[in-house]
Design a protein around this motif. Sequence first.
Motif, PDB file in Angstrom:
ATOM      1  N   GLU A  73      -9.937   3.507  -1.696  1.00  0.00           N
ATOM      2  CA  GLU A  73      -9.359   4.187  -0.549  1.00  0.00           C
ATOM      3  C   GLU A  73      -7.846   4.050  -0.500  1.00  0.00           C
ATOM      4  N   LYS A  74      -7.313   2.998  -1.062  1.00  0.00           N
ATOM      5  CA  LYS A  74      -5.873   2.748  -1.000  1.00  0.00           C
ATOM      6  C   LYS A  74      -5.311   2.523  -2.391  1.00  0.00           C
ATOM      7  N   ARG A  75      -4.045   2.928  -2.532  1.00  0.00           N
ATOM      8  CA  ARG A  75      -3.321   2.701  -3.787  1.00  0.00           C
ATOM      9  C   ARG A  75      -2.205   1.692  -3.521  1.00  0.00           C
ATOM     10  N   VAL A  76      -2.008   0.807  -4.486  1.00  0.00           N
ATOM     11  CA  VAL A  76      -0.972  -0.210  -4.396  1.00  0.00           C
ATOM     12  C   VAL A  76      -0.010   0.008  -5.555  1.00  0.00           C
ATOM     13  N   MET A 130       0.839  -1.181   0.000  1.00  0.00           N
ATOM     14  CA  MET A 130       0.000   0.000   0.000  1.00  0.00           C
ATOM     15  C   MET A 130       0.882   1.242   0.000  1.00  0.00           C
ATOM     16  N   LEU A 131       0.468   2.201  -0.763  1.00  0.00           N
ATOM     17  CA  LEU A 131       1.185   3.468  -0.792  1.00  0.00           C
ATOM     18  C   LEU A 131       0.703   4.368   0.332  1.00  0.00           C
ATOM     19  N   PRO A 132       1.618   5.086   0.939  1.00  0.00           N
ATOM     20  CA  PRO A 132       1.166   6.059   1.940  1.00  0.00           C
ATOM     21  C   PRO A 132       0.368   7.168   1.262  1.00  0.00           C
ATOM     22  N   ASP A 133      -0.527   7.785   1.993  1.00  0.00           N
ATOM     23  CA  ASP A 133      -1.374   8.841   1.433  1.00  0.00           C
ATOM     24  C   ASP A 133      -0.553   9.981   0.845  1.00  0.00           C
TER      25      ASP A 133
END
Length: 138
Positions: free
Chosen positions: A96-99, A1-4
């Motif tokens: 909500e999340k980016r990978v 997961m990438l941090p925001d």
Amino acid sequence: MLPDEAPHDIEALAREALEHPPAWFRVLLRLRDAVVSAGGVKSSRRIRQDAESEGRATVAFFPVLARSERELVLGEDDRHLDFRASVLVRVTTDEEKRVLIMTTAVHCHNLPGRVYLMTIAPFHRLIVRSNLERFLAR
């Protein structure tokens, strides 16, 4: 997961992930360049210079071959092998999340290409993993 706080622009994200290698990688790259240049293969510096002289963007030393909102394809072709790297952002189904997904592919044209790939493959895996870990730690 990438941090925001990770970049949302795919090229900026690829630069963050690939352009801050550890010192040991820079040493290996200089060694690689010295060895392959003797065999007529382009050095990393030459790959970058050729791409930039043609007006093409580069990330690390690889030319950008294709770009979309969520994927950047980098690569170089030579007489021994063709190399591609994909830097892709996948968004979770709930958005909500980016990978971050990095994939590489190599097509060998001949025996020297296969020998080169067999020689660097263990280091390649270590380098990609290390770059991603360093990126996430920053």
